[in-house]
Design an enzyme around this catalytic site. Structure first.
Site, PDB file in Angstrom:
ATOM      1  CG  ASP A  40      -3.467  32.318 -22.433  1.00 54.49           C
ATOM      2  OD1 ASP A  40      -4.178  31.398 -21.964  1.00 54.49           O
ATOM      3  OD2 ASP A  40      -3.941  33.290 -23.037  1.00 54.49           O
ATOM      4  CB  CYS A  68     -10.852  36.894 -23.461  1.00 53.63           C
ATOM      5  SG  CYS A  68     -11.224  35.186 -22.990  1.00 53.63           S
ATOM      6  CG  HIS A 119      -6.393  34.054 -20.875  1.00 55.05           C
ATOM      7  ND1 HIS A 119      -6.347  33.955 -22.245  1.00 55.05           N
ATOM      8  CD2 HIS A 119      -7.664  34.427 -20.566  1.00 55.05           C
ATOM      9  CE1 HIS A 119      -7.536  34.229 -22.746  1.00 55.05           C
ATOM     10  NE2 HIS A 119      -8.354  34.536 -21.737  1.00 55.05           N
TER      11      HIS A 119
END
Length: 233
Positions: A174, A125, A201
């Site tokens: 995502d 991330c 995600h």
């Protein structure tokens, strides 16, 4: 032995890091992996990630990327934790240059000295974005892996040029990172290995609802092969 240690950046900033040592019976490697966490800090999931690399024979170091704004943060994955993590990331991104990069540089130096070999970086991330930036700017790295790096596919970040081999993992579902941006990034960086998975995600984190075991396994196999090739271990 796995333990918290404290690194010192070039400007004297102390940076906490979870250091995982290769266990008895692990492959014999002279290489290290620096782990850059999500916006949730060096929590139990990120420590487990470091320990997984240690089980593969790497010295692994997960660093506190919030050390300059709020040291010692460990968050979960609920809505309140998400909002707090977003605010902490914004504060870290607003730091004067070089900001967090100086702490990554300290981690790479330590990892190289402690392992006696090459150093790779893997980030998740926000950590994936930091890993991409490190691939473009941090001395002493030999490879970088980015998991769903938030922001790395935008025009500004994609304009950077990597100095080391890069492997990037993204999820097709995502909503933070549109597939069109991933495709544009891949076209702009044909030397990078870019993979899309039928996942959302955060698919690598088994503490999140978006965890996807098949995508995690496929990405892990590719990552381990990539590090074995480029870290010479």
């Amino acid at each position: 032995m796995n333990a918290w240690i404290t690194l010192t950046s070039a400007d004297g900033t102390p940076v906490r890091a979870w250091q995982a040592q290769p266990a008895a019976g692990a492959p014999q490697r002279r290489a290290a992996v620096v782990v850059l966490p999500e916006i949730f800090g060096v929590n139990s999931h990120i420590r487990a990630v470091a320990e997984q690399y240690a089980a593969e024979g790497y010295l692994a170091l997960a660093i506190d990327t919030f050390a300059r704004v709020e040291p010692g943060v460990e968050l979960g994955y609920g809505a309140a934790d998400m909002q707090r993590g977003i605010a902490l990331k914004a504060a870290a991104e607003a730091l004067p240059t070089p900001g967090v990069q100086a702490d990554i540089e300290a981690a790479v130096r330590h990892a190289g000295a402690a392992s006696g070999g090459k150093v790779g970086v893997v980030g998740f991330c926000w950590g994936g974005l930091l890993a991409w930036r490190a691939a473009c700017a941090v001395d002493g790295l030999s490879a970088a892996v980015c998991y769903y790096g938030g922001g790395m596919t935008n025009q500004t970040e994609s304009a950077r040029s990597a100095r080391v081999p890069v492997l990037a993992h993204f999820g097709e579902r995502d909503h933070f990172i549109p597939a069109a941006g991933v495709q544009a990034f891949a076209q702009a960086h044909p030397d990078a290995q870019v993979h899309l998975y039928a996942a959302d995600h955060g698919f690598n984190c088994d503490q999140r609802a978006s965890y996807d075991a098949p995508a995690t396994q496929a990405a892990r196999e590719r990552t381990l092969a990539f590090f074995a090739r480029h870290l010479g271990a």
